[in-house]
Design a protein around this motif. Structure first.
Motif, PDB file in Angstrom:
ATOM      1  N   GLY A   1       3.423   7.922  -3.924  1.00  0.00           N
ATOM      2  CA  GLY A   1       4.706   7.432  -3.513  1.00  0.00           C
ATOM      3  C   GLY A   1       4.717   6.709  -2.170  1.00  0.00           C
ATOM      4  O   GLY A   1       5.877   6.248  -1.790  1.00  0.00           O
ATOM      5  N   ALA A   2       3.868   7.067  -1.068  1.00  0.00           N
ATOM      6  CA  ALA A   2       3.980   6.692   0.155  1.00  0.00           C
ATOM      7  C   ALA A   2       3.600   5.112   0.107  1.00  0.00           C
ATOM      8  O   ALA A   2       3.003   4.499  -0.546  1.00  0.00           O
ATOM      9  CB  ALA A   2       2.734   7.177   0.994  1.00  0.00           C
ATOM     10  N   SER A   3       4.462   4.272   1.013  1.00  0.00           N
ATOM     11  CA  SER A   3       4.313   3.014   1.114  1.00  0.00           C
ATOM     12  C   SER A   3       3.981   2.440   2.502  1.00  0.00           C
ATOM     13  O   SER A   3       4.305   3.212   3.483  1.00  0.00           O
ATOM     14  CB  SER A   3       5.515   2.214   0.402  1.00  0.00           C
ATOM     15  N   GLU A   4       3.344   1.451   2.563  1.00  0.00           N
ATOM     16  CA  GLU A   4       3.105   0.757   3.753  1.00  0.00           C
ATOM     17  C   GLU A   4       3.001  -0.662   3.985  1.00  0.00           C
ATOM     18  O   GLU A   4       2.793  -1.154   2.639  1.00  0.00           O
ATOM     19  CB  GLU A   4       1.629   1.334   4.533  1.00  0.00           C
ATOM     20  N   GLU A   5       3.277  -1.471   4.883  1.00  0.00           N
ATOM     21  CA  GLU A   5       3.398  -2.676   5.066  1.00  0.00           C
ATOM     22  C   GLU A   5       2.026  -3.209   5.602  1.00  0.00           C
ATOM     23  O   GLU A   5       1.598  -2.831   6.761  1.00  0.00           O
ATOM     24  CB  GLU A   5       4.495  -3.544   5.716  1.00  0.00           C
ATOM     25  N   ARG A   6       1.265  -4.115   5.063  1.00  0.00           N
ATOM     26  CA  ARG A   6       0.212  -4.979   5.763  1.00  0.00           C
ATOM     27  C   ARG A   6       0.213  -6.496   5.792  1.00  0.00           C
ATOM     28  O   ARG A   6       0.850  -7.010   4.728  1.00  0.00           O
ATOM     29  CB  ARG A   6      -1.008  -4.433   4.820  1.00  0.00           C
ATOM     30  N   ASP A   7      -0.472  -6.805   6.790  1.00  0.00           N
ATOM     31  CA  ASP A   7      -0.626  -8.236   6.552  1.00  0.00           C
ATOM     32  C   ASP A   7      -2.082  -8.824   6.091  1.00  0.00           C
ATOM     33  O   ASP A   7      -2.930  -8.368   6.674  1.00  0.00           O
ATOM     34  CB  ASP A   7      -0.545  -8.744   8.284  1.00  0.00           C
ATOM     35  N   LEU A   8      -2.038  -9.477   5.371  1.00  0.00           N
ATOM     36  CA  LEU A   8      -3.077  -9.798   4.298  1.00  0.00           C
ATOM     37  C   LEU A   8      -3.245 -11.582   4.937  1.00  0.00           C
ATOM     38  O   LEU A   8      -2.835 -12.557   4.604  1.00  0.00           O
ATOM     39  CB  LEU A   8      -2.894  -9.805   3.225  1.00  0.00           C
ATOM     40  N   PRO A   9      -4.594 -11.538   5.518  1.00  0.00           N
ATOM     41  CA  PRO A   9      -5.117 -12.807   5.901  1.00  0.00           C
ATOM     42  C   PRO A   9      -5.662 -13.593   4.656  1.00  0.00           C
ATOM     43  O   PRO A   9      -6.721 -12.972   3.730  1.00  0.00           O
ATOM     44  CB  PRO A   9      -6.012 -12.840   6.902  1.00  0.00           C
ATOM     45  N   VAL A  10      -5.344 -14.961   4.414  1.00  0.00           N
ATOM     46  CA  VAL A  10      -5.748 -15.745   3.416  1.00  0.00           C
ATOM     47  C   VAL A  10      -6.445 -17.062   3.989  1.00  0.00           C
ATOM     48  O   VAL A  10      -5.230 -17.359   4.758  1.00  0.00           O
ATOM     49  CB  VAL A  10      -4.729 -16.018   2.479  1.00  0.00           C
ATOM     50  N   VAL A  11      -7.223 -17.405   3.656  1.00  0.00           N
ATOM     51  CA  VAL A  11      -7.957 -18.829   4.249  1.00  0.00           C
ATOM     52  C   VAL A  11      -8.181 -19.650   2.946  1.00  0.00           C
ATOM     53  O   VAL A  11      -8.588 -19.121   1.918  1.00  0.00           O
ATOM     54  CB  VAL A  11      -9.285 -18.407   5.071  1.00  0.00           C
ATOM     55  N   GLN A  12      -8.539 -20.871   3.236  1.00  0.00           N
ATOM     56  CA  GLN A  12      -9.000 -21.825   2.197  1.00  0.00           C
ATOM     57  C   GLN A  12     -10.477 -22.127   2.428  1.00  0.00           C
ATOM     58  O   GLN A  12     -11.208 -22.274   3.595  1.00  0.00           O
ATOM     59  CB  GLN A  12      -8.098 -23.014   2.353  1.00  0.00           C
TER      60      GLN A  12
END
Length: 152
Positions: free
Chosen positions: A129-140
């Motif tokens: 049940g633990a949650s966390e926010e992450r930034d996911l880099p996406v490239v072309q």
């Protein structure tokens, strides 16, 4: 006695300042048209990329949450695949606490150095049940959007 001189047209006065101002105005106008065109192109790239970036991240996390690490591995960029082998990525993703769910919170796309890049903010839910926010880099890469970096 004297000969009468014929009529001649008076010499035109040249106006170099006027010609310089006109040339500068035309040059400035061309620059503004170029800048406006570049701005419109950037806006189009960003607006058109938002959907495919979200879809790439959504597919990636759906596969991770389902435990299909081989398919998720295929969504990684070249740099990330160079960092992890397919087996190593699979064991890393399966390390507890595993991702059991996710929610895409935000997608932002921008151009840097003329190349589109994106960041997807995702809220991961782990087993327990633990949650966390992450930034996911996406490239072309080669016309496709790929997850690049450390998503966990």
């Amino acid at each position: 006695m004297g000969r009468e001189q014929g009529w001649t047209r008076p010499a035109r006065r040249r106006r170099p300042a006027r010609a310089g101002v006109l040339a500068a105005a035309l040059g400035l106008g061309m620059c503004l048209v170029g800048v406006a065109g570049l701005a419109v192109w950037n806006v189009q790239v960003v607006l058109q990329a938002n959907g495919p970036v979200r879809e790439t991240a959504d597919t990636f996390f759906r596969e991770v949450a389902a435990g299909d690490t081989d398919q998720a591995y295929e969504k990684l960029c070249r740099t990330a695949r160079d960092k992890w082998s397919q087996v190593g990525f699979g064991s890393w993703v399966r390390t507890p606490p595993q991702v059991s769910g996710y929610e895409i919170v935000d997608v932002s796309v921008a151009t840097r150095g003329g190349r589109p890049r994106a960041t997807v903010k995702v809220r991961l839910t782990r087993e327990g049940g633990a949650s966390e926010e992450r930034d996911l880099p996406v490239v072309q890469e080669n016309g496709k959007w790929r997850v690049c970096g450390d998503p966990f």
